[in-house]
Every structure is written in C-alpha cells, then in structure tokens.
Design a protein around this motif. Structure first.
Motif, short mmCIF file in Angstrom:
data_model
loop_
_atom_site.label_atom_id
_atom_site.label_comp_id
_atom_site.label_asym_id
_atom_site.label_seq_id
_atom_site.Cartn_x
_atom_site.Cartn_y
_atom_site.Cartn_z
N ALA A 1 -14.72 -9.59 -0.97
CA ALA A 1 -13.66 -10.31 -1.69
C ALA A 1 -14.16 -11.66 -2.19
CB ALA A 1 -12.45 -10.49 -0.79
N GLU A 2 -14.92 -12.35 -1.35
CA GLU A 2 -15.46 -13.65 -1.77
C GLU A 2 -16.43 -13.48 -2.93
OE1 GLU A 2 -17.81 -17.49 0.21
OE2 GLU A 2 -17.07 -15.85 1.48
N ARG A 3 -17.23 -12.44 -2.87
CA ARG A 3 -18.21 -12.18 -3.94
C ARG A 3 -17.51 -11.80 -5.24
NH1 ARG A 3 -21.05 -8.79 -1.09
NH2 ARG A 3 -20.13 -6.89 -1.93
N ALA A 4 -16.45 -10.99 -5.14
CA ALA A 4 -15.77 -10.49 -6.34
C ALA A 4 -14.61 -11.36 -6.78
CB ALA A 4 -15.28 -9.06 -6.09
N GLY A 5 -14.16 -12.27 -5.93
CA GLY A 5 -13.11 -13.19 -6.31
C GLY A 5 -11.70 -12.63 -6.26
N PHE A 6 -11.39 -11.79 -5.26
CA PHE A 6 -10.02 -11.33 -5.11
C PHE A 6 -9.48 -11.73 -3.74
CE2 PHE A 6 -12.67 -7.64 -3.96
CZ PHE A 6 -12.17 -7.28 -2.72
N GLY A 7 -8.15 -11.79 -3.63
CA GLY A 7 -7.52 -12.23 -2.40
C GLY A 7 -7.29 -11.11 -1.40
N LEU A 8 -7.13 -11.48 -0.14
CA LEU A 8 -6.91 -10.50 0.93
C LEU A 8 -5.69 -10.88 1.75
CD1 LEU A 8 -10.50 -9.99 2.38
CD2 LEU A 8 -9.33 -8.59 0.69
N HIS A 9 -5.16 -9.89 2.45
CA HIS A 9 -4.18 -10.13 3.49
C HIS A 9 -4.91 -10.61 4.75
CE1 HIS A 9 -0.72 -8.23 1.48
NE2 HIS A 9 -1.56 -7.29 1.07
N SER A 10 -4.16 -10.93 5.78
CA SER A 10 -4.76 -11.24 7.07
C SER A 10 -5.33 -9.96 7.68
CB SER A 10 -3.72 -11.83 8.02
OG SER A 10 -2.73 -10.86 8.31
N ASP A 11 -6.26 -10.10 8.60
CA ASP A 11 -6.83 -8.92 9.26
C ASP A 11 -5.76 -8.12 9.98
OD1 ASP A 11 -9.26 -9.70 8.30
OD2 ASP A 11 -10.18 -10.07 10.27
N SER A 12 -4.74 -8.80 10.50
CA SER A 12 -3.69 -8.08 11.22
C SER A 12 -2.95 -7.11 10.30
CB SER A 12 -2.70 -9.08 11.84
OG SER A 12 -2.07 -9.86 10.83
N TYR A 13 -2.86 -7.45 9.02
CA TYR A 13 -2.21 -6.53 8.07
C TYR A 13 -2.98 -5.22 7.98
CZ TYR A 13 -0.57 -4.60 3.61
OH TYR A 13 -0.07 -3.77 2.65
N TYR A 14 -4.30 -5.30 7.89
CA TYR A 14 -5.09 -4.08 7.74
C TYR A 14 -5.08 -3.25 9.03
CZ TYR A 14 -6.45 -6.48 3.53
OH TYR A 14 -6.41 -7.13 2.31
N HIS A 15 -5.05 -3.91 10.18
CA HIS A 15 -4.89 -3.15 11.42
C HIS A 15 -3.54 -2.45 11.45
CE1 HIS A 15 -8.46 -4.00 13.85
NE2 HIS A 15 -8.47 -5.22 13.31
N LEU A 16 -2.53 -3.10 10.87
CA LEU A 16 -1.20 -2.48 10.82
C LEU A 16 -1.19 -1.27 9.88
CD1 LEU A 16 1.72 -2.56 11.77
CD2 LEU A 16 2.21 -4.18 9.90
N VAL A 17 -1.99 -1.32 8.82
CA VAL A 17 -2.12 -0.14 7.95
C VAL A 17 -2.54 1.07 8.78
CG1 VAL A 17 -3.42 0.90 6.05
CG2 VAL A 17 -2.69 -1.49 5.88
N LYS A 18 -3.56 0.88 9.59
CA LYS A 18 -4.07 1.97 10.42
C LYS A 18 -3.05 2.41 11.45
CE LYS A 18 -7.17 4.87 11.85
NZ LYS A 18 -7.41 6.10 11.05
N THR A 19 -2.37 1.44 12.07
CA THR A 19 -1.37 1.77 13.08
C THR A 19 -0.19 2.52 12.46
OG1 THR A 19 -1.97 -0.18 14.39
CG2 THR A 19 0.19 0.80 14.80
N ALA A 20 0.29 2.04 11.31
CA ALA A 20 1.47 2.63 10.68
C ALA A 20 1.20 4.03 10.15
CB ALA A 20 1.97 1.73 9.56
N LEU A 21 0.03 4.26 9.57
CA LEU A 21 -0.28 5.55 8.96
C LEU A 21 -1.01 6.50 9.90
CD1 LEU A 21 -1.28 4.35 5.39
CD2 LEU A 21 0.58 5.94 5.91
N GLY A 22 -1.70 5.97 10.88
CA GLY A 22 -2.38 6.82 11.85
C GLY A 22 -3.43 7.71 11.20
N SER A 23 -3.37 9.00 11.47
CA SER A 23 -4.36 9.94 10.93
C SER A 23 -4.27 10.08 9.42
CB SER A 23 -4.18 11.31 11.58
OG SER A 23 -2.89 11.84 11.30
N ALA A 24 -3.18 9.59 8.82
CA ALA A 24 -3.05 9.60 7.37
C ALA A 24 -3.77 8.43 6.72
CB ALA A 24 -1.57 9.59 6.96
N SER A 25 -4.55 7.67 7.50
CA SER A 25 -5.32 6.56 6.96
C SER A 25 -6.75 6.58 7.51
CB SER A 25 -4.65 5.22 7.29
OG SER A 25 -5.33 4.16 6.65
N PRO A 26 -7.54 7.59 7.12
CA PRO A 26 -8.92 7.64 7.60
C PRO A 26 -9.80 6.57 6.96
CG PRO A 26 -8.53 9.39 6.01
CD PRO A 26 -7.21 8.72 6.26
#
Length: 366
Positions: free
Chosen positions: A218-243
């Motif tokens: 993101a720093e190299r390409a110049g785009f913004g990110l959510h917090s790391d906790s958001y991405y962990h929540l993606v995995k938690t919320a979707l489970g096996s539907a988020s490989p």
C-alpha cells in the motif's frame, strides 16, 4: 413462513409476491450458494460490515411460494436530512423461474421477468424500511442484462469496478494456461522453479505476516488500508469462505517454508471466487512469486469446485496489466445502478465530499 424469516411490512402489489427478512445464517448461505450468488452476498460479508457503520438486512423475495431472489441490503446512516443510504454489493441474486436451463441461471442472473420482480420488490422494501437518499445496486450481471426498475439511473459514485476479468474454471488447466500471455506463462514457470512453497495460509501469525506485506504494498502503490483488526475480522466473519494463499520462502537459517513473500486473499461462494486483497514484498518481486501464486490460487479454486474466478476490477495501472496477462479477454458487468428515494439524492452525490468519502471507504474494504 420459514422459521428463519420474519415478515416484512413491504409486500409487492402482486399479492403472490412477498419479502421476508431472513435471520438464520445457515439458511441464508445455503440459498445464496444454491442460486449461484456472489460471495459479497454471503452472511459473513454482512457481519463484517455490521461491525462498522453498516446494518445488514437479508431479504428473501418469494413469488407463488417459491424463492425468486435474495438480496443482502446494507444500510448506512447519513447526517442530517440525508438520513441513510442502502447498498447491495454484487446483488441481488435472482432465480430462474421460467424453467430455462441456461448458464445464466447458474450465476444468480435469473430470467427477465424474475429479475424485474426481485429488483422492484427489494427496492420497494428499502424505500419503506430504510428510506434516505436512495439505494445503490451493483449486480453480478454481465453488461446488457436488463431490469425494469422505475427511476433507475447509473450511479455517479460506483463502489465496485464494472470492468474486470472472470476466468471460466470449467476449462481444463491446459486451456486456462493457453489463454495466458506468453510472458505470464514464462513467469509462472520461473516462480515454480524457485525455492518457494505455494499453499493456503492457516494461522493468525501467517495472516499477520501477509498484512505486513500488504502495508508495504500500500505504501509503495499509494492506497489506504483499514486497521489490521479489520482484516482479521474478514477472516473471522467469512471463515472458510475467505481463503488466503501465499508464496512462502524458507526462513533465513534454511529452515521450513514459513516466510510469506506474496499473498492473495479471497471471498468465495460455491460458484464464484473474488479477489479481495493481495501484495508482495521485495523478495516476492525478485522471484516473480505473484505469478506462480495466482496460478496456484486458480487451480485451488478450480479443485474447490468454484467455476468463476473474478480478479475484482481492471484499471489502467500495473496491477491490472498483471491481471490481464492471465487471459485474452476482459469482462464488463452492468455497473452501478441508483434509485433515488428523496429530493436530496442529487445533492448527496454531486455536492457533498462526504459522499465520496463513504465510497472510498467502501472501496477500500469492498
């Protein structure tokens, strides 16, 4: 009425058409997958968004006692007179009630009459129960797909890009490889000869290592990110539907393959895989690891039974040029459709920087 649904006050003018709010996760995901729906219509994606500023409503539209379609409608409160915004990511999912056995029936596109019924019932429900400035619909339908929706217009602030590349995973691996550019095939073979292991990410520690790569990307390409906790929540919320898949290099002492150098992260339904995030570090770039990794992910999704691999958008940038190397075609979806609910719709879209801020935040996390 199913035990997993509660009645809605919104009912179509046609007495046989009704809208139910589904409240049970397994029933919802079973139906979304059964109709060939997109992974952004799965329950977990709504759970992810509901952890922030959104509220998810899962609607089952029935006609004559049969499910005509499904729509996960996300509601976001807006300031002052604007009140609220409704958004349907890659939906609604529409059944094929005319009985025709076409491939369009597999992917939730539905037949014309059922599509009209579902989009109108969904929009009427949102108007009555959410209100606000209007509803934005971004269906997973090929360009040219028609729906008769009064007062519809193309959205000036789309969230998901309609230009993309969708691989047909019903083709053999040889056919998929033959459709790639010569350079892409060469770089896949090069990365496969490197001392790398391509596999699925299986632990929180490995996810953290992939997120470190994402920060650097993101720093190299110049785009913004959510917090790391958001991405962990993606995995938690979707489970096996988020490989998540990664290319792993050996540890510095020559030990096991435990150091990711490139990763790609998905949301996946039974029929469609959708790239969410990805990146690589300097070692990954030197090893062309992203080429072998994407091919590994394509093959893994094919083995999983998924039949559509969507790269999630094509622009005029280096990442998109990399994506284009995996096929000789591009795909265009119908794009974003708005239905205004109030006289404040135009002001919201045209005059308020807040509107664009909401869209940018949505696009960053889809």
């Amino acid at each position: 009425m199913p035990a997993s649904a509660t009645p809605s006050p919104a009912t179509s003018a046609a007495a046989s058409v009704s809208v139910e709010v589904v409240t049970e996760r397994s029933a919802w995901d079973h139906e979304v997958n059964g109709l060939g729906g997109h992974p952004l219509q799965l329950w977990g994606w709504g759970e992810l968004k509901s952890a922030g500023a959104w509220t998810a409503h899962r609607l089952r539209i029935t006609s004559g006692g049969r499910t005509a379609g499904l729509a996960q409608v996300l509601e976001r409160p807006l300031p002052a007179q604007f009140k609220a915004l409704a958004y349907v990511p890659r939906g609604p999912v529409v059944a094929h009630l005319d009985g025709a056995n076409t491939m369009r029936a597999v992917f939730g596109v539905g037949d014309s009459a059922t599509r009209d019924l579902v989009t109108n019932a969904m929009t009427d429900w949102a108007r009555e129960n959410i209100g606000g400035v209007g509803i934005t619909i971004e269906p997973d339908w090929p360009v040219g797909t028609q729906t008769s929706l009064p007062n519809r217009r193309y959205a000036p602030n789309p969230v998901l890009y309609p230009s993309t590349l969708i691989l047909d995973l019903r083709k053999s691996e040889d056919e998929l490889m033959a459709a790639m550019s010569k350079k892409t095939r060469q770089y896949i073979r090069k990365s496969q000869r490197e001392d790398l292991e391509f596999r699925e990410v299986t632990s929180a520690r490995e996810i953290d290592a992939c997120l470190a790569i994402y920060h650097a990307t993101a720093e190299r390409a110049g785009f913004g990110l959510h917090s790391d906790s958001y991405y962990h929540l993606v995995k938690t919320a979707l489970g096996s539907a988020s490989p998540i898949f990664a290319a792993f290099a050996r540890s510095s002492d020559g030990g096991p393959y435990d150091r990711p150098v490139s990763f790609v992260w998905f949301a996946a339904s039974n029929t469609t895989s959708f790239e969410l995030y990805g990146g690589m570090n300097d070692d990954g770039m030197n090893l062309r690891a992203n080429y072998g990794l994407k091919w590994h992910a394509i093959c893994a999704m094919k083995e999983r039974g998924v039949i559509r691999y969507d790269v999630n958008g094509l622009l005029n940038d280096g990442i998109s040029n990399f994506k284009r190397g995996f096929a000789k075609h591009e795909d265009e979806l119908v794009g974003s459709i708005d239905v205004p609910f109030s006289r404040w719709y135009s002001t919201w879209n045209n005059a308020l920087p807040t509107a664009k801020k909401v869209v940018r935040k949505l696009r960053g996390g889809h």
